[in-house]
Design a protein around this motif. Structure first.
Motif, PDB file in Angstrom:
ATOM      1  N   LEU A 267       0.876  -1.160   0.000  1.00 27.74           N
ATOM      2  CA  LEU A 267       0.000   0.000   0.000  1.00 27.74           C
ATOM      3  C   LEU A 267       0.919   1.218   0.000  1.00 27.74           C
ATOM      4  CD1 LEU A 267      -3.046   0.592   0.115  1.00 27.74           C
ATOM      5  CD2 LEU A 267      -2.789   0.881   2.561  1.00 27.74           C
ATOM      6  N   VAL A 268       0.928   1.947  -1.101  1.00 28.92           N
ATOM      7  CA  VAL A 268       1.819   3.094  -1.266  1.00 28.92           C
ATOM      8  C   VAL A 268       1.054   4.372  -0.933  1.00 28.92           C
ATOM      9  CG1 VAL A 268       3.299   4.362  -2.862  1.00 28.92           C
ATOM     10  CG2 VAL A 268       3.037   1.885  -3.110  1.00 28.92           C
ATOM     11  N   ALA A 269       1.522   5.103   0.066  1.00 31.97           N
ATOM     12  CA  ALA A 269       0.918   6.376   0.462  1.00 31.97           C
ATOM     13  C   ALA A 269       1.720   7.517  -0.162  1.00 31.97           C
ATOM     14  CB  ALA A 269       0.914   6.506   1.977  1.00 31.97           C
ATOM     15  N   LEU A 270       1.018   8.400  -0.868  1.00 27.66           N
ATOM     16  CA  LEU A 270       1.645   9.539  -1.542  1.00 27.66           C
ATOM     17  C   LEU A 270       1.031  10.827  -0.998  1.00 27.66           C
ATOM     18  CD1 LEU A 270       1.297   7.803  -4.950  1.00 27.66           C
ATOM     19  CD2 LEU A 270       3.483   8.385  -3.924  1.00 27.66           C
ATOM     20  N   PRO A 271       1.771  11.524  -0.145  1.00 28.71           N
ATOM     21  CA  PRO A 271       1.215  12.741   0.458  1.00 28.71           C
ATOM     22  C   PRO A 271       1.268  13.935  -0.488  1.00 28.71           C
ATOM     23  CG  PRO A 271       3.450  12.442   1.196  1.00 28.71           C
ATOM     24  CD  PRO A 271       3.120  11.250   0.328  1.00 28.71           C
ATOM     25  N   GLY A 272       0.319  14.842  -0.287  1.00 32.29           N
ATOM     26  CA  GLY A 272       0.385  16.125  -0.964  1.00 32.29           C
ATOM     27  C   GLY A 272       1.390  16.994  -0.222  1.00 32.29           C
ATOM     28  N   PRO A 273       1.510  18.259  -0.597  1.00 32.02           N
ATOM     29  CA  PRO A 273       2.447  19.124   0.116  1.00 32.02           C
ATOM     30  C   PRO A 273       2.050  19.286   1.584  1.00 32.02           C
ATOM     31  CG  PRO A 273       1.295  20.310  -1.646  1.00 32.02           C
ATOM     32  CD  PRO A 273       0.811  18.911  -1.673  1.00 32.02           C
TER      33      PRO A 273
ATOM     34  N   ARG B  43       2.555  -4.642   2.999  1.00 37.79           N
ATOM     35  CA  ARG B  43       3.597  -3.694   3.397  1.00 37.79           C
ATOM     36  C   ARG B  43       3.059  -2.277   3.203  1.00 37.79           C
ATOM     37  NH1 ARG B  43       8.589  -5.557  -0.240  1.00 37.79           N
ATOM     38  NH2 ARG B  43       6.976  -5.477  -1.820  1.00 37.79           N
ATOM     39  N   LEU B  44       3.439  -1.398   4.100  1.00 39.61           N
ATOM     40  CA  LEU B  44       3.038   0.003   4.020  1.00 39.61           C
ATOM     41  C   LEU B  44       4.255   0.835   3.626  1.00 39.61           C
ATOM     42  CD1 LEU B  44       0.894   0.217   7.296  1.00 39.61           C
ATOM     43  CD2 LEU B  44       0.101  -0.184   4.960  1.00 39.61           C
ATOM     44  N   LEU B  45       4.141   1.538   2.498  1.00 38.68           N
ATOM     45  CA  LEU B  45       5.249   2.325   1.959  1.00 38.68           C
ATOM     46  C   LEU B  45       4.803   3.772   1.804  1.00 38.68           C
ATOM     47  CD1 LEU B  45       8.093   2.456   0.635  1.00 38.68           C
ATOM     48  CD2 LEU B  45       6.983   1.841  -1.528  1.00 38.68           C
ATOM     49  N   TYR B  46       5.519   4.673   2.460  1.00 32.60           N
ATOM     50  CA  TYR B  46       5.220   6.101   2.425  1.00 32.60           C
ATOM     51  C   TYR B  46       6.274   6.774   1.562  1.00 32.60           C
ATOM     52  CZ  TYR B  46       4.517  10.868   4.144  1.00 32.60           C
ATOM     53  OH  TYR B  46       4.297  12.215   4.248  1.00 32.60           O
ATOM     54  N   LEU B  47       5.858   7.431   0.460  1.00 30.38           N
ATOM     55  CA  LEU B  47       6.803   8.077  -0.456  1.00 30.38           C
ATOM     56  C   LEU B  47       6.591   9.584  -0.452  1.00 30.38           C
ATOM     57  CD1 LEU B  47       6.650   5.629  -3.492  1.00 30.38           C
ATOM     58  CD2 LEU B  47       8.272   5.668  -1.593  1.00 30.38           C
ATOM     59  N   GLY B  48       7.484  10.276   0.204  1.00 24.04           N
ATOM     60  CA  GLY B  48       7.394  11.729   0.259  1.00 24.04           C
ATOM     61  C   GLY B  48       8.011  12.252   1.536  1.00 24.04           C
TER      62      GLY B  48
ATOM     63  N   VAL C 170      -3.428   7.107  -2.325  1.00 22.15           N
ATOM     64  CA  VAL C 170      -2.925   5.771  -2.028  1.00 22.15           C
ATOM     65  C   VAL C 170      -3.033   4.892  -3.272  1.00 22.15           C
ATOM     66  CG1 VAL C 170      -3.236   3.745  -0.559  1.00 22.15           C
ATOM     67  CG2 VAL C 170      -3.656   6.003   0.371  1.00 22.15           C
ATOM     68  N   VAL C 171      -2.013   4.066  -3.491  1.00 22.03           N
ATOM     69  CA  VAL C 171      -2.012   3.099  -4.588  1.00 22.03           C
ATOM     70  C   VAL C 171      -1.806   1.713  -3.982  1.00 22.03           C
ATOM     71  CG1 VAL C 171      -0.861   2.349  -6.707  1.00 22.03           C
ATOM     72  CG2 VAL C 171      -1.072   4.787  -6.212  1.00 22.03           C
ATOM     73  N   LEU C 172      -2.653   0.759  -4.375  1.00 20.56           N
ATOM     74  CA  LEU C 172      -2.519  -0.626  -3.931  1.00 20.56           C
ATOM     75  C   LEU C 172      -1.801  -1.400  -5.026  1.00 20.56           C
ATOM     76  CD1 LEU C 172      -3.153  -2.784  -1.810  1.00 20.56           C
ATOM     77  CD2 LEU C 172      -5.344  -3.149  -2.979  1.00 20.56           C
TER      78      LEU C 172
ATOM     79  N   LEU D  24      -2.858  -2.129  -8.767  1.00 21.30           N
ATOM     80  CA  LEU D  24      -4.240  -2.580  -8.897  1.00 21.30           C
ATOM     81  C   LEU D  24      -5.234  -1.427  -8.905  1.00 21.30           C
ATOM     82  CD1 LEU D  24      -4.271  -5.624  -6.454  1.00 21.30           C
ATOM     83  CD2 LEU D  24      -4.098  -5.638  -8.935  1.00 21.30           C
ATOM     84  N   SER D  25      -5.159  -0.566  -7.879  1.00 25.32           N
ATOM     85  CA  SER D  25      -6.141   0.509  -7.789  1.00 25.32           C
ATOM     86  C   SER D  25      -5.555   1.731  -7.104  1.00 25.32           C
ATOM     87  CB  SER D  25      -7.403   0.035  -7.066  1.00 25.32           C
ATOM     88  OG  SER D  25      -7.087  -0.522  -5.826  1.00 25.32           O
TER      89      SER D  25
END
Length: 194
Positions: A85-91, A119-124, A163-165, A173-174
């Motif tokens: 699960l990829v978390a992509l934060p805004g500013p 797995r939880l992945l935070y990018l930013g 978020v991207v799964l 996927l979504s």
């Protein structure tokens, strides 16, 4: 004198064949109806809360480079099959963004014995508040998208989260855009992480 029909009479064979055809139709009818409904585009219970990623992307094939905070590259394909699960934060990820991250970590815990399969992945940039940053480290792998190939999924609003799964083979996927339904995402995770 009354005529009795023998079991091998033409009338008996016709009736037996008719019964056989009727029995076959009883078993085939649900499959035919399901096939017609699928062709019409209706599939009960398969609609997720996220948006399908079209065209489909595979982050392994794209060589999407993610560098973790410890300097190591992120392996989309793991030694065992695990989704990401990829978390992509805004500013400026602040209170609202952190609350969403906390909710996602709770959703992972609610997977019970299957939580190790996600797995939880935070990018930013992590939250500026040191306490929040420290609180998320036990649950989230922190990193950055080196080539900025996930920019289309990153929200532009401050203090928001997209978020991207991603499947264990690297296929996205979504996508759950900013403002996504947290409980809906948790239900989707319950369905796909088994």
């Amino acid at each position: 004198m009354n005529e009795t029909r023998s079991p091998s009479s033409p009338h008996s064979r016709k009736r037996s064949r008719l019964y056989l055809v009727l029995i076959a139709l009883v078993f085939a009818a649900p499959m035919l109806v399901a096939g017609l409904l699928t062709l019409a585009g209706w599939q009960p219970g398969t609609k997720g809360n996220g948006e399908p990623i079209v065209p489909q992307r595979n982050f392994v094939a794209e060589k999407l480079d993610v560098q973790l905070a410890d300097g190591h590259p992120y392996a989309w394909r793991d030694s065992k099959p695990r989704m990401t699960l990829v978390a992509l934060p805004g500013p400026d990820c602040a209170a609202r963004c952190f609350d969403l991250l906390t909710g996602l970590a709770k959703a992972r815990v609610m997977l019970n014995r299957n939580q190790g399969r996600l797995r939880l992945l935070y990018l930013g940039a992590p939250p500026a508040d040191p306490q929040r940053r420290e609180a998320m480290q036990p649950f989230w792998l922190l990193g950055k998208d080196v080539g900025d190939k996930l920019a289309t999924f990153r929200p532009s609003a401050p203090d928001s989260l997209g978020v991207v799964l991603v499947e264990s083979n690297g296929t996205a996927l979504s996508y759950y855009p900013a403002g996504f339904d947290g409980p809906g995402l948790a239900r989707d995770l319950q369905k796909v992480v088994k």
